[in-house]
Design an enzyme around this catalytic site. Structure first.
Site, mmCIF file in Angstrom:
data_model
loop_
_atom_site.group_PDB
_atom_site.id
_atom_site.type_symbol
_atom_site.label_atom_id
_atom_site.label_comp_id
_atom_site.label_asym_id
_atom_site.label_seq_id
_atom_site.Cartn_x
_atom_site.Cartn_y
_atom_site.Cartn_z
ATOM 1 N N THR A 399 0.877 -1.153 0.000
ATOM 2 C CA THR A 399 0.000 0.000 0.000
ATOM 3 C C THR A 399 0.914 1.201 0.000
ATOM 4 O OG1 THR A 399 -1.516 -1.293 1.282
ATOM 5 C CG2 THR A 399 -1.733 1.088 1.504
ATOM 6 N N ASN A 419 -3.132 -4.267 -2.227
ATOM 7 C CA ASN A 419 -3.001 -5.235 -1.133
ATOM 8 C C ASN A 419 -1.573 -5.767 -1.028
ATOM 9 O OD1 ASN A 419 -3.882 -6.457 1.160
ATOM 10 N ND2 ASN A 419 -4.650 -8.280 0.152
ATOM 11 N N ASP A 441 -9.041 -9.263 1.908
ATOM 12 C CA ASP A 441 -9.382 -8.457 3.088
ATOM 13 C C ASP A 441 -10.785 -8.763 3.613
ATOM 14 O OD1 ASP A 441 -6.954 -7.222 3.382
ATOM 15 O OD2 ASP A 441 -7.499 -5.378 2.354
ATOM 16 N N SER A 470 -10.958 -2.586 5.549
ATOM 17 C CA SER A 470 -9.577 -2.145 5.366
ATOM 18 C C SER A 470 -9.031 -1.605 6.682
ATOM 19 C CB SER A 470 -9.559 -1.024 4.320
ATOM 20 O OG SER A 470 -8.289 -0.431 4.244
ATOM 21 N N SER A 471 -7.710 -1.459 6.738
ATOM 22 C CA SER A 471 -7.087 -0.774 7.875
ATOM 23 C C SER A 471 -6.500 0.569 7.449
ATOM 24 C CB SER A 471 -5.960 -1.633 8.457
ATOM 25 O OG SER A 471 -6.461 -2.867 8.900
ATOM 26 N N GLY A 492 1.067 -0.789 5.551
ATOM 27 C CA GLY A 492 1.499 -1.692 6.615
ATOM 28 C C GLY A 492 0.441 -2.666 7.090
ATOM 29 N N GLY A 493 -0.600 -2.887 6.276
ATOM 30 C CA GLY A 493 -1.612 -3.873 6.655
ATOM 31 C C GLY A 493 -2.220 -3.518 8.005
HETATM 32 O O1 DON Z 1 -6.760 -2.316 3.128
HETATM 33 C C1 DON Z 1 -5.993 -2.913 3.876
HETATM 34 O O2 DON Z 1 -6.063 -2.826 5.084
HETATM 35 C C2 DON Z 1 -4.872 -3.747 3.273
HETATM 36 N N1 DON Z 1 -5.248 -4.208 1.969
HETATM 37 C C3 DON Z 1 -3.628 -2.924 3.239
HETATM 38 C C4 DON Z 1 -2.428 -3.696 2.771
HETATM 39 C C5 DON Z 1 -1.137 -3.088 3.123
HETATM 40 O O3 DON Z 1 -1.071 -2.072 3.754
HETATM 41 C C6 DON Z 1 0.077 -3.808 2.704
HETATM 42 N N2 DON Z 1 1.212 -2.932 2.806
HETATM 43 N N3 DON Z 1 2.177 -2.864 3.283
#
Ligand code: DON
Length: 588
Positions: A399, A419, A441, A470-471, A492-493
């Protein structure tokens, strides 16, 4: 000795009139915002931010920052610069910014004194259904939800970015896309960061014929550092979008190629799914933290709700007095994090499909009750923390984020994603477009963790047309006068929410400048899996105390890549996260 004497106060005061004249001249030249000298950073500061009086751009890749800054310098506003940056990143940061993804933009319009969100998250194709990622034995199949044609959600990026430009921008669509088209057509040198990402992605990305042609040699080696990376198909797709707007992506040859490609691999996306995709404007999730107002992303992101829950849980205590790296502070914050993420596992989903008790989750009394069993003397085991029941209180890592401000006081915080790094690792032949794998997700099976270890509930089950939870937490903080103070966010998920939280706490509570706040080591707890993740840089004494308090402390990889802008007096100060080497902040 002479040079030492130059620093004596008497020498400085004798020079002051010259400085004053220079300063006055600079003030006249730079206009009203720069009428004040930049704040002097105390000698104790270890890191310096970028300073600028008018506008600023912080993104994760330098071409995107430069392209967006040029738009600001020509008199474009923050939305113009944001859309320019986003399309440029689709070329220069292909692992995260591809056209085939989705995201969220938080916008502050100074003149209207309005802050709102644009939700351009991917949607599930109409034919999607809750059991589509299950094996015959009923268990969740991560390969299906992450790397098959079923993993791809209907992309929102093109529609969302053009919606922002058409409604809140001032420049022509062709101008906004021009840098992206030129960089795709003429190419740009492969950086170390891009090279590294291609090495890591190679085992799967190399197997995709269209992606292989763009990113690798015939023998499987990634394009080397310094080599010019050209993406002619992507340039053509961008040109279509410049000419025909969203229709250039969602209908016609690009849409047909996308659907043919996915259908040939067992996908379910249709031309109607693409043609019917619409971004949605939403009210931000907003609340106060100390004397400031925090605006962040509402569902289908969980980011804003949990960021505000966390800030509200922290507010009764003086984080400043606890001290930045103290075990007392980290323990307190980690315990709050566990409670917020436990709530996430049950209560969050797309509000267009399910009820999310937003005001109840943010209620002060509810949050106080959530922290009532907090003990400063020991970690509460995850098993003893259940998701709260806000409705019945009596029973009680791809992301990318960028931040932009302009000379009018407008701001944009934008986080968008495909993602994983390079998404589903599939490129639609003939278009140069990499596709997301954001369907992962959703809760493939309620209660089963997704790729980030996050447990999702029934409310986040797969359903046609629904947006997956999502986060991503693009955030704008306003000061007491309603002016932009801080613009921030991160990839950062699951760690996005706590990374964003720490930028706010580091600046507001610890009084760090934005470079220090960015560089400071981070920590994260998400309830399950049950460990406290810390970056390198905390004292072993602190970690020892945390372990004695009952935390399983794991020192792991760096977390996040924040791109933040903080106002100091009448100056913008910005910092790109050094955790990502290509990131760049520039101002004017
Ligand atoms: O929307 C979300 O929460 C995830 N798809 C985000 C993924 C993400 O941040 C991966 N990156 N480092």
């Amino acid at each position: 000795m002479d040079s030492v004497r130059l620093l004596e106060p008497v020498t400085l005061s004798r020079r002051r009139p010259y400085f004053l004249v220079l300063w006055l001249l600079a003030a006249v030249v730079s206009g009203p915002v720069g009428a004040e000298p930049p704040p002097i950073i105390s000698g104790a500061a270890r890191f310096y931010p970028v300073y600028a009086p008018n506008g600023m751009v912080a993104t994760q890749e330098r071409h995107a920052t430069e392209a967006a800054l040029e738009v600001l310098e020509e008199g474009g506003n923050a939305v113009d610069a944001a859309v320019t940056a986003a399309f440029t990143l689709a070329v220069t940061l292909p692992r995260a910014g591809a056209l085939g993804g989705g995201g969220f933009m938080v916008v502050h319009l100074a003149e209207e004194e309005r802050t709102f969100a644009i939700d351009y998250r991917e949607t599930a194709p109409a034919a999607a259904h809750r059991d589509m990622f299950l094996r015959e034995d009923g268990t969740a199949d991560p390969t299906k939800s992450r790397f098959s044609a079923l993993a791809v959600g209907v992309p929102g990026n093109v529609a969302g970015l053009l919606h922002a430009l058409e409604n809140y921008g001032t420049i022509d669509r062709r101008r906004a896309l021009a840098p992206a088209i030129a960089l795709a057509e003429e190419g740009f040198p492969v950086s170390k960061d891009l090279f590294d990402s291609l090495v890591i992605a190679a085992p799967r990305l190399f197997r995709d014929p269209a992606a292989r042609e763009v990113f690798y040699t015939r023998f499987g080696a990634p394009r080397v550092i310094g080599e010019t990376l050209r993406q002619p198909d992507l340039a053509n797709t961008l040109r279509r979008i410049a000419e025909d707007g969203a229709a250039g992506y969602y209908t016609g040859p690009v849409a047909e190629k996308t659907v043919d490609f996915l259908r040939g691999r067992g996908g379910i996306m249709t031309l109607e799914d693409l043609a019917e995709y619409r971004p949605v404007e939403r009210s931000t999730v907003s609340g106060h933290y100390r004397e400031f107002t925090v605006h962040s992303m509402p569902p289908p992101s969980s980011g804003g709700i949990h960021l505000l829950q966390l800030l509200k849980m922290l507010e009764p205590e003086s984080i400043a007095d606890m001290g930045f790296g103290s075990a007392r502070k980290i323990h307190f914050m980690a315990e709050a994090m566990k409670r917020a993420y436990a709530d996430r596992s049950v209560h969050l989903g797309d509000t267009d499909f399910v009820d999310v008790p937003m005001s109840e989750l943010l209620d002060g009394g509810y949050l106080a009750r959530r922290m009532a069993d907090f003990s400063p003397h020991g970690a509460t085991p995850a098993a003893d923390i259940s998701p709260g029941d806000p409705l019945h209180p009596a029973e009680g890592d791809n992301t990318t984020h960028f931040s932009i401000v302009d000379a009018h006081g407008n701001a944009v915080a934008n986080t968008y994603s495909i993602n994983f790094s390079y998404g589903a690792q599939m490129m639609v032949p003939g278009t140069g477009v990499l596709l997301n794998n954001t369907m992962d997700d959703f809760s493939a099976k309620p209660g089963t963790p997704n790729a980030y270890g996050l447990i999702g509930g029934e409310k986040n089950a797969v359903e046609g047309g629904k947006r997956m939870l999502s986060s991503m937490t693009p955030t704008i903080v306003l000061d007491e006068g309603g002016d932009v103070l801080l613009v921030t966010g991160s990839p950062g998920g699951s760690r996005i929410i706590t990374t964003t939280l720490q930028i706010i706490v580091n600046t507001i509570d610890h009084g760090m400048n934005i470079a220090e706040a960015t560089n400071a080591p981070r920590f994260h707890h998400q309830w399950l899996p049950e460990y406290l993740r810390v970056e390198n840089g905390f004292s072993p004494d602190t970690l020892g105390i945390l372990r004695r308090l009952g935390h399983e402390v794991r020192e792991m990889d760096a977390m996040g890549s924040t791109q933040s802008i903080l106002r100091e007096g009448s100056w913008w100060t910005g910092a790109s996260d050094p955790r990502r080497p290509d990131a760049r902040t520039l101002g004017h």
